[in-house]
Design an enzyme around this catalytic site. Structure first.
Site, PDB file in Angstrom:
ATOM      1  N   CYS A  25     -12.485   3.686 -10.762  1.00 12.31           N
ATOM      2  CA  CYS A  25     -13.682   4.538 -10.845  1.00 12.31           C
ATOM      3  C   CYS A  25     -13.437   5.991 -10.437  1.00 12.31           C
ATOM      4  O   CYS A  25     -14.368   6.794 -10.470  1.00 12.31           O
ATOM      5  CB  CYS A  25     -14.809   3.950 -10.003  1.00 12.31           C
ATOM      6  SG  CYS A  25     -14.534   4.056  -8.215  1.00 12.31           S
ATOM      7  N   CYS A  53      -9.232   5.867  -6.615  1.00 18.90           N
ATOM      8  CA  CYS A  53      -9.351   4.531  -7.178  1.00 18.90           C
ATOM      9  C   CYS A  53      -9.027   4.585  -8.669  1.00 18.90           C
ATOM     10  O   CYS A  53      -9.590   5.404  -9.402  1.00 18.90           O
ATOM     11  CB  CYS A  53     -10.770   3.993  -6.958  1.00 18.90           C
ATOM     12  SG  CYS A  53     -11.036   2.368  -7.695  1.00 18.90           S
ATOM     13  N   CYS A  62      -2.446  -0.650   3.963  1.00 16.34           N
ATOM     14  CA  CYS A  62      -1.353  -0.992   3.063  1.00 16.34           C
ATOM     15  C   CYS A  62      -1.939  -1.219   1.670  1.00 16.34           C
ATOM     16  O   CYS A  62      -2.570  -2.244   1.419  1.00 16.34           O
ATOM     17  CB  CYS A  62      -0.663  -2.243   3.602  1.00 16.34           C
ATOM     18  SG  CYS A  62       0.808  -2.708   2.697  1.00 16.34           S
TER      19      CYS A  62
END
Length: 135
Positions: free
Chosen positions: A55, A52, A124
């Site tokens: 984070c 991510c 996706c």
């Protein structure tokens, strides 16, 4: 944050704006979508972990990545069942399943039931919502 992170990440909009580029903010915090074929990693075949961008939570392994022909990084499954959360998305008159980071609630993309066997799922993702750690 560690790979086994379970703590939620909370930041104000201003804090997110300070650590993300305008495009990363638009995609992850405002539920945007990048243009197809615009992500530098959409067709990468390098080994590693996709994390991510907000984070640093590990989300997808390169082993689960496949070429969907859509122009967005696509995966058959997340790196762990609790890495992402599913949310109903009926925007733009469609009925879809939005995928968010389980730790910081960043919008990552959508999951569709047109992926390869055995699960038949295609996660996706917006490439700008991910960082890549080569192994």
């Amino acid at each position: 944050m560690t790979d086994n992170a379970t703590l939620k990440v909370f930041k104000t909009d201003e804090e997110w704006r300070q650590i993300l580029t305008p495009e990363q903010y638009r995609i992850t915090r405002q539920h945007g979508t990048e243009r197809a074929f615009s992500s530098p990693d959409f067709d990468s075949s390098k080994s590693g972990t996709y994390r991510c961008i907000c984070c640093d939570r590990p989300l997808y392994s390169s082993e689960a990545k496949f070429d969907s022909g859509t122009g967005w990084p696509s995966f058959t499954q997340p790196i762990a069942p609790d890495a992402v959360t599913n949310h109903r998305d009926q925007s733009y008159g469609m009925n879809r399943v939005e995928i968010r980071c389980a730790d910081c609630d960043a919008h990552l993309g959508h999951v569709f039931p047109d992926g390869p066997p055995p699960a038949g799922l295609r996660y996706c993702m917006n490439g700008v919502a991910l960082s890549f750690e080569e192994q």
